[in-house]
Scaffold this motif. Sequence first.
Motif, PDB file in Angstrom:
ATOM      1  N   ILE A  25       0.727  -1.393   0.144  1.00  0.00           N
ATOM      2  CA  ILE A  25      -0.025  -0.291  -0.360  1.00  0.00           C
ATOM      3  C   ILE A  25       1.003   1.155   0.042  1.00  0.00           C
ATOM      4  O   ILE A  25       1.633   1.289   1.185  1.00  0.00           O
TER       5      ILE A  25
ATOM      6  N   ALA B 226       1.334   8.562   1.573  1.00  0.00           N
ATOM      7  CA  ALA B 226       1.911   7.649   2.072  1.00  0.00           C
ATOM      8  C   ALA B 226       3.219   7.085   1.628  1.00  0.00           C
ATOM      9  O   ALA B 226       2.399   5.718   1.039  1.00  0.00           O
TER      10      ALA B 226
ATOM     11  N   SER C 166      -6.107  -9.616   4.744  1.00  0.00           N
ATOM     12  CA  SER C 166      -4.913  -9.589   4.484  1.00  0.00           C
ATOM     13  C   SER C 166      -4.424  -9.192   7.326  1.00  0.00           C
ATOM     14  O   SER C 166      -5.150  -8.899   7.835  1.00  0.00           O
TER      15      SER C 166
ATOM     16  N   ALA D 160      -1.391  -7.772   7.306  1.00  0.00           N
ATOM     17  CA  ALA D 160      -0.628  -6.286   8.085  1.00  0.00           C
ATOM     18  C   ALA D 160      -2.027  -5.083   7.440  1.00  0.00           C
ATOM     19  O   ALA D 160      -1.691  -4.913   6.079  1.00  0.00           O
ATOM     20  N   PRO D 161      -3.391  -4.953   7.318  1.00  0.00           N
ATOM     21  CA  PRO D 161      -3.961  -3.674   6.461  1.00  0.00           C
ATOM     22  C   PRO D 161      -4.178  -3.090   6.515  1.00  0.00           C
ATOM     23  O   PRO D 161      -4.252  -1.636   5.364  1.00  0.00           O
ATOM     24  N   THR D 162      -2.974  -2.520   7.186  1.00  0.00           N
ATOM     25  CA  THR D 162      -2.153  -1.155   6.629  1.00  0.00           C
ATOM     26  C   THR D 162      -0.608  -0.764   5.262  1.00  0.00           C
ATOM     27  O   THR D 162      -0.878  -0.187   5.345  1.00  0.00           O
ATOM     28  N   THR D 163      -0.632  -1.828   4.967  1.00  0.00           N
ATOM     29  CA  THR D 163       0.578  -2.683   4.542  1.00  0.00           C
ATOM     30  C   THR D 163       0.139  -3.042   3.289  1.00  0.00           C
ATOM     31  O   THR D 163       0.865  -2.856   2.434  1.00  0.00           O
TER      32      THR D 163
ATOM     33  N   ALA E 108      -2.420  -4.929   0.868  1.00  0.00           N
ATOM     34  CA  ALA E 108      -4.552  -4.751   0.228  1.00  0.00           C
ATOM     35  C   ALA E 108      -4.298  -5.959  -0.101  1.00  0.00           C
ATOM     36  O   ALA E 108      -3.600  -5.732  -1.814  1.00  0.00           O
TER      37      ALA E 108
END
Length: 474
Positions: free
Chosen positions: A40, A45, A337, A339-342, A344
């Motif tokens: 992501i 970001a 995921s 790690a959903p913020t890292t 997708a």
Amino acid sequence: MSLNKKALATAVAGALLAGNAYAANISTGGAPAYFAREIIATPAAPVTLNTDSTAGVDATELSWNVGYNFSDGEVRYARVECSGNFRFGTGLTVVSNDPGSVNFGSINGIGTNVLTFSVTSLGGANNVVAADTFTITGDHQITGTSSDVVCNVALYDQPSQAQAGGTTGRIPNSLSAGPYLAFRDSYNFTSTPFTATADVSTDYLDFLASGDTTAATAELASWVYDLVDPDAAGPQTAPYDIDGSAITLADLMATGATGTRIVVSGDFSYATSAFLSSGGNCATPIAGMTATITGGNTATFNVGATALPAGTSFCVTRNGTTAIPVTDYTAQLIAVSAAPTTYAVTNRGPHASGSIVRNGTELQAPLVQLPSGYLSRIMLTNTGSVARNYRIRVIGETGNVISTNAANMSGTIPANGSRFFETNTFITGFSAGTRATVIITVDAPTNQIQGLYQIVNPANGSISNHVMVRPGTN
């Protein structure tokens, strides 16, 4: 120019950049570095990728051939421009495979997608030549993975021309362009469907044994859930992660009951279990890979980050008491995921994952009645050249106990002939309403067998004929 000096300098630089085995040389059409599309990254970001081979991991640096022979002390100006989803990182340097021949000036444009800097040939016995290779070391940022990063480089006469880009002042033969970073899906789920046959000779309680399918267990599909080789035949076997190492399913996929799973849809009403097996058959169940069957029509495998390599079979075991239905199965990978913020991750499928057919004929009379004073009859015909066995099954409403005569619930239909019988010869009584459903299975191709149910009132001669139906066709 001293050839020996040039060769020595090249060897020294080659040792210095030994970690750069996967560098993308955009002048020679070298393979780009493949990174995970699941990363992501956005303009707001950005993500810094490890693209510095000196870090000791499998990463890449941007390289190109100069394409121009310099004179003693000659100065030119380089422009390096990459796609808009790319930013050159801080701390980068430019190096040559012949460091004794060149001096690089201050680098302008760090933090953007365009760099410019001067290139001065040191002259004497060792000038910069067209075959020399320049490399940008260091880590860089991306702002998205929806498109690949393509770069172009060229030399210009003046610094202002290098800043502007385009054709004005560009040195002939110094332009190189090509892919630098490529983004590919890291994983996939595929299914090769098979067909199993429910055997009419067992009233469809068993499978017809064939290949890896036994009477009790059917192999319905071959699955692969694994990382993807992004270049098929190149040095990478999986896309790179942010840190430049090969990404893993554990990096991407959540585990446990709420993690990544494969959900199979179809009719499991006849099944005691659905499981995965290795070895390309159903003989070697994989520990922990037995599905949870819910509602008789869904089987769920909690695969998480466990790869299912080629040779993984999707298998179903029958219970031996419920007729195996005609049905199709589809399977979908539901990706969750780790790690959903890292990362997708997205679902794969649904894919066809097997079918069950029947090898005989099934005929049904949905409403058979035996009222007092009426005649109730069935006629079966066989247009084939071989006599065929038949079996009768009677079912009814809840609470209505139906008595039958087992001796008259099977028989043979002669070749090119018919078989006629009264229904009261095998239905002998009811505890409630005098009605039932009659199901007849015949060991024959369905295009050779026909059935007719008839009820007659002998008092007035009225006749009611009903062609027996075939499940799924009415």
